[in-house]
Design a protein around this motif. Structure first.
Motif, PDB file in Angstrom:
ATOM      1  N   GLY A 123      -1.098  -1.654  -4.432  1.00 14.19           N
ATOM      2  CA  GLY A 123      -0.201  -0.565  -4.859  1.00 14.19           C
ATOM      3  C   GLY A 123      -1.013   0.661  -5.256  1.00 14.19           C
ATOM      4  N   ASN A 124      -0.418   1.839  -5.148  1.00 16.71           N
ATOM      5  CA  ASN A 124      -1.098   3.074  -5.559  1.00 16.71           C
ATOM      6  C   ASN A 124      -0.815   3.325  -7.022  1.00 16.71           C
ATOM      7  N   ILE A 125      -1.860   3.404  -7.823  1.00 12.10           N
ATOM      8  CA  ILE A 125      -1.640   3.484  -9.270  1.00 12.10           C
ATOM      9  C   ILE A 125      -1.866   4.890  -9.812  1.00 12.10           C
ATOM     10  N   ILE A 126      -0.838   5.388 -10.452  1.00 17.88           N
ATOM     11  CA  ILE A 126      -0.948   6.655 -11.188  1.00 17.88           C
ATOM     12  C   ILE A 126      -0.819   6.254 -12.656  1.00 17.88           C
ATOM     13  N   ALA A 127      -1.813   6.559 -13.461  1.00 20.44           N
ATOM     14  CA  ALA A 127      -1.751   6.093 -14.854  1.00 20.44           C
ATOM     15  C   ALA A 127      -1.765   7.247 -15.846  1.00 20.44           C
ATOM     16  N   LYS A 156       0.812  -1.232   0.000  1.00 19.70           N
ATOM     17  CA  LYS A 156       0.000   0.000   0.000  1.00 19.70           C
ATOM     18  C   LYS A 156       0.843   1.279   0.000  1.00 19.70           C
ATOM     19  N   ASN A 157       2.136   1.142   0.233  1.00 22.40           N
ATOM     20  CA  ASN A 157       2.981   2.342   0.248  1.00 22.40           C
ATOM     21  C   ASN A 157       3.714   2.594  -1.066  1.00 22.40           C
ATOM     22  N   MET A 158       3.512   1.715  -2.019  1.00 23.02           N
ATOM     23  CA  MET A 158       4.306   1.834  -3.258  1.00 23.02           C
ATOM     24  C   MET A 158       3.524   2.532  -4.375  1.00 23.02           C
ATOM     25  N   PRO A 159       3.945   3.746  -4.783  1.00 27.91           N
ATOM     26  CA  PRO A 159       3.330   4.346  -5.958  1.00 27.91           C
ATOM     27  C   PRO A 159       3.846   3.662  -7.227  1.00 27.91           C
ATOM     28  N   VAL A 160       2.938   3.295  -8.091  1.00 26.30           N
ATOM     29  CA  VAL A 160       3.328   2.653  -9.350  1.00 26.30           C
ATOM     30  C   VAL A 160       2.771   3.502 -10.495  1.00 26.30           C
ATOM     31  N   VAL A 161       3.674   4.019 -11.297  1.00 28.45           N
ATOM     32  CA  VAL A 161       3.249   4.864 -12.419  1.00 28.45           C
ATOM     33  C   VAL A 161       3.175   3.980 -13.662  1.00 28.45           C
ATOM     34  N   PHE A 162       1.993   3.857 -14.219  1.00 28.46           N
ATOM     35  CA  PHE A 162       1.825   3.078 -15.456  1.00 28.46           C
ATOM     36  C   PHE A 162       1.716   4.023 -16.636  1.00 28.46           C
ATOM     37  N   ILE A 163       2.449   3.745 -17.688  1.00 29.77           N
ATOM     38  CA  ILE A 163       2.253   4.491 -18.926  1.00 29.77           C
ATOM     39  C   ILE A 163       1.343   3.585 -19.752  1.00 29.77           C
ATOM     40  N   ALA A 164       0.056   3.956 -19.785  1.00 34.09           N
ATOM     41  CA  ALA A 164      -0.944   3.019 -20.300  1.00 34.09           C
ATOM     42  C   ALA A 164      -1.862   3.644 -21.345  1.00 34.09           C
ATOM     43  N   PRO A 165      -1.312   4.235 -22.397  1.00 29.47           N
ATOM     44  CA  PRO A 165      -2.203   4.799 -23.421  1.00 29.47           C
ATOM     45  C   PRO A 165      -2.890   3.687 -24.218  1.00 29.47           C
ATOM     46  N   LYS A 166      -3.974   4.080 -24.881  1.00 32.69           N
ATOM     47  CA  LYS A 166      -4.812   3.087 -25.580  1.00 32.69           C
ATOM     48  C   LYS A 166      -4.204   2.713 -26.934  1.00 32.69           C
ATOM     49  N   ARG A 167      -3.012   2.296 -26.959  1.00 37.32           N
ATOM     50  CA  ARG A 167      -2.333   1.882 -28.203  1.00 37.32           C
ATOM     51  C   ARG A 167      -1.471   0.675 -27.874  1.00 37.32           C
ATOM     52  N   GLY A 168      -0.935   0.033 -28.898  1.00 39.77           N
ATOM     53  CA  GLY A 168      -0.023  -1.090 -28.685  1.00 39.77           C
ATOM     54  C   GLY A 168      -0.719  -2.201 -27.934  1.00 39.77           C
ATOM     55  N   ILE A 169       0.005  -2.815 -26.992  1.00 39.83           N
ATOM     56  CA  ILE A 169      -0.583  -3.949 -26.273  1.00 39.83           C
ATOM     57  C   ILE A 169      -1.248  -3.451 -24.980  1.00 39.83           C
ATOM     58  N   TYR A 170      -2.201  -2.573 -25.183  1.00 38.38           N
ATOM     59  CA  TYR A 170      -2.935  -1.920 -24.097  1.00 38.38           C
ATOM     60  C   TYR A 170      -3.580  -2.925 -23.144  1.00 38.38           C
ATOM     61  N   GLU A 171      -4.235  -3.963 -23.718  1.00 34.46           N
ATOM     62  CA  GLU A 171      -4.943  -4.940 -22.873  1.00 34.46           C
ATOM     63  C   GLU A 171      -3.975  -5.637 -21.910  1.00 34.46           C
ATOM     64  N   LYS A 172      -2.773  -5.891 -22.428  1.00 38.54           N
ATOM     65  CA  LYS A 172      -1.779  -6.575 -21.574  1.00 38.54           C
ATOM     66  C   LYS A 172      -1.385  -5.663 -20.414  1.00 38.54           C
ATOM     67  N   VAL A 173      -1.298  -4.382 -20.704  1.00 37.48           N
ATOM     68  CA  VAL A 173      -0.928  -3.427 -19.649  1.00 37.48           C
ATOM     69  C   VAL A 173      -2.040  -3.388 -18.590  1.00 37.48           C
ATOM     70  N   ILE A 174      -3.270  -3.471 -19.054  1.00 35.85           N
ATOM     71  CA  ILE A 174      -4.391  -3.481 -18.103  1.00 35.85           C
ATOM     72  C   ILE A 174      -4.248  -4.661 -17.131  1.00 35.85           C
ATOM     73  N   THR A 175      -3.848  -5.799 -17.668  1.00 33.29           N
ATOM     74  CA  THR A 175      -3.635  -6.969 -16.799  1.00 33.29           C
ATOM     75  C   THR A 175      -2.573  -6.644 -15.748  1.00 33.29           C
ATOM     76  N   ASN A 176      -1.495  -5.988 -16.176  1.00 33.75           N
ATOM     77  CA  ASN A 176      -0.434  -5.625 -15.228  1.00 33.75           C
ATOM     78  C   ASN A 176      -0.964  -4.647 -14.161  1.00 33.75           C
ATOM     79  N   ILE A 177      -1.819  -3.749 -14.590  1.00 36.82           N
ATOM     80  CA  ILE A 177      -2.398  -2.808 -13.623  1.00 36.82           C
ATOM     81  C   ILE A 177      -3.233  -3.564 -12.586  1.00 36.82           C
ATOM     82  N   GLU A 178      -4.011  -4.527 -13.081  1.00 37.71           N
ATOM     83  CA  GLU A 178      -4.838  -5.340 -12.171  1.00 37.71           C
ATOM     84  C   GLU A 178      -3.947  -6.026 -11.137  1.00 37.71           C
TER      85      GLU A 178
END
Ligand code: M6R
Length: 612
Positions: A545-549, A516-538
């Motif tokens: 984790g704290n998600i900044i996208a 809960k203390n770890m900020p995780v910044v995802f670069i997750a635009p709707k291009r490329g292998i976006y769906e796979k990134v969504i899985t990683n976010i999940e």
């Protein structure tokens, strides 16, 4: 790294020198000093900032129309008053300032000690000034000749300025491996490590070449010789740099100014190269080398730090567009690992400053193996720009903040233009697709502008995470280098430990860090292998984790999963780094400011790393 400034002319030297030191502060340093020649050589120096030097010499008689000053970034000997430059010779008739490293200083020091010289500092520099004095006394030669002979005996890199009490109108300057520029005004001369302290007074400059010695004398023409004693005609160039480009212009920090300059700097980097009316790209600087690049068996991109991250984006772009194999190497590894290189390889060296020692060494190595070496540099006339066979300037304008921002986006633009040009010539992709890419590249500046208008939102996010101790940046494909760059920006200016990873690699280790203390910044635009990134976010979400996208405008899917979202406009996949990097620069900037860090001059860092 260290900064040099010197002056001779009709004006008082002190104000020019101290202002020059302030202009060079961005290079990074830990002590400063000044020497004025007015009847005798007077040296003042201290540990710390230039402002501390100013306080230290308050009330002193600072007269004289010739002098030199220095900011030191410690290599040999700790940063203290004794090791700060300038250094006197034994008789105090000579004084020196020096950038670089004299590698054989221990041997020379021993020899000089045997001849009766005593040393007050731990520096390699003091060796050089004693050596010059020793030669002058024994061989009874002029100071410039003594400098020349001394330089034949040293191994290493240097940019030096020497003043002599017995020559009150003369400055001797020399360089090898460390940059040096001479400004020519009306009956006055300026010498500096780069043009920033000079342009306020003159646009006429001479960039010194390696192993050149300049004899700069009041009321005389500039004279130059080589260390091997050959005469050289100074090549005077007109510098196209404005004073406003190196001032803050109302911004609290250079870094913020440079982030906000990006719509303009990105445009400048494509100006005259991206021809939307003719549906083509031209790169005049590498025109003659195009056949060589088109027939290259592979391209090796070499660079350090942020420029290396731009190189990674370049690898994806050039392989995607031109189908030429590309490898990306840290210059520091490349230069020492005995790489296999042949005449069929094309090397692209990327550097903002054009002075990075490891990248310069990588270039020399590649040239010695017969490869064609191209440069992508920001600083006009820099060592890398001159050491390469040909190249393309990024035209981002002077970057003063130590954290590279606008140089990165300009480098990515140039690499994109290269990819487009090669694809055009090779016919690797349908013209309709290239047309779409060119159009999209042309409107990137307006999209960057739109992101900058959302700076306040990013500031709010920074407020929440400013006290974090760690952060993880994740992205895939084109956004993997963006993740690396985001993490580097945060750690270098805010001192928060941050790591960049390809998002899928998270499962192979970093996932253990997530709580809960770890900020995780995802670069997750709707291009490329976006769906796979969504899985990683999940996966991160499941571990609290704290998600900044960073998301594409209007994307509701990631918005539902993330704690905070920063929107960027949609664009072609390969152009996303030009947009996604901007909020990450702003996030680091605001966090660093809120933590009270020195954003423009982070601790221990230098703007151009001129030693390995
Ligand atoms: O001048 P260069 O681009 O060759 O510099 C390379 C790195 O030293 C530089 O990018 C460094 O990593 C910056 N501090 C990054 O912000």
């Amino acid at each position: 790294m260290c900064g040099i400034v010197a002056y001779v002319g009709p004006r008082l030297a002190y104000p020019i020198l101290i202002k020059g030191l302030h202009r060079l502060e961005y290079r990074g340093y830990d002590s400063a000093g000044i020497c004025l020649l007015n009847g005798e050589l007077k040296v003042w120096k201290c540990k710390g900032k230039v402002s501390e030097l100013e306080k230290y010499i308050e009330g002193e008689k600072l007269e004289g129309t010739i002098g030199m000053a220095h900011t030191r970034w410690a290599t040999h000997g700790e940063p203290n008053q004794i090791n700060a430059h300038p250094h006197y010779s034994q008789s105090k008739h000579l004084s020196i300032i020096h950038n670089g490293i004299i590698e054989n200083y221990l041997v020379l020091r021993k020899e000089l000690q045997q001849r009766g010289f005593t040393f007050t500092s731990d520096t390699d520099t003091e060796v050089l000034i004693h050596l010059i004095e020793d030669i002058q006394q024994n061989e009874n030669v002029a100071v410039e000749e003594a400098v020349r002979i001394a330089l034949t005996q040293v191994i290493g890199a240097y940019a030096i300025v020497v003043l002599s009490q017995d020559n009150p109108d003369k400055i001797i300057a020399a360089r090898k491996g460390s940059p040096m520029v001479i400004g020519i005004g009306e009956d006055e001369f300026f010498v500096a490590s780069d043009a920033t302290p000079i342009i306020e007074y003159t646009n006429n400059v001479v960039f010194m070449n390696d192993e050149e010695i300049a004899i700069i004398e009041r009321h005389q023409e500039l004279k130059m010789r080589t260390v091997r004693n050959q005469e050289r005609t100074p090549y005077i160039q007109k510098l196209e740099m404005s004073l406003t480009a190196i001032e803050k212009g109302g911004f609290p920090h250079f870094m913020l100014k440079e982030i906000f300059e990006q719509p303009r700097s990105i445009l400048d980097s494509m100006r005259g190269r991206l021809h939307l009316d003719q549906d083509t790209v031209t790169l005049g600087g590498i025109r003659d080398y195009l056949p060589k690049i088109l027939n290259a068996e592979r391209i090796i991109i070499t660079a350090c730090g942020t420029s290396w991250h731009a190189g990674l984006v370049g690898e994806y772009i050039i392989e995607d567009l031109a189908r030429i194999p590309v490898e990306v190497e840290y210059s520091s590894e490349f230069r020492y690992r005995n790489p296999v290189i042949s005449e069929k390889d094309v090397i692209i060296a990327i550097s903002q400053s054009g002075e990075t020692a490891d990248t310069l060494a990588a270039i020399e190595l590649a040239k010695s193996k017969g490869a064609t070496v191209l440069g992508i540099c920001n600083v006009v006339g820099s060592s890398i720009a001159r050491a390469t066979h040909a190249g393309v300037y990024t035209h981002a304008g002077p970057e003063i903040g130590v954290a590279s921002t606008k140089a990165f986006t300009a480098q990515v633009v140039v690499l994109t233009l290269m990819g487009l040009l090669l694809a055009e010539k090779k016919g690797t992709l349908p013209e309709s697709y290239l047309h779409k890419l060119r159009l999209e590249l042309g409107i990137i500046p307006s999209k960057v502008e739109k992101i900058l208008q959302r700076a306040d939102k990013i500031k709010d996010i920074a407020t929440i995470y400013k006290d974090s101790t760690n952060a993880l940046y994740l992205g895939r494909g084109y956004n993997f280098p963006v993740a690396l760059e985001g993490a580097l920006k945060l750690k270098e200016i805010s001192y928060i430990h941050a790591e960049g990873y390809p998002a899928a690699e998270m499962k192979h280790g970093p996932i253990a860090l997530i709580d809960k203390n770890m900020p995780v910044v995802f670069i997750a635009p709707k291009r490329g292998i976006y769906e796979k990134v969504i899985t990683n976010i999940e996966e991160v979400r499941a571990r609290k984790g704290n998600i900044i996208a960073i998301i594409t405008e209007g994307d509701e899917s990631v918005r539902k999963l993330a704690d905070h979202c920063i929107e960027i406009p949609d664009t072609e996949e390969m152009l996303i780094p030009l947009l996604a990097t901007i909020p990450l620069q702003l996030l680091s900037y605001y966090v660093a400011v809120m933590r009270g860090c020195n954003v423009d001059q982070p601790r221990n860092l230098a703007k151009s790393v001129t030693v390995e």
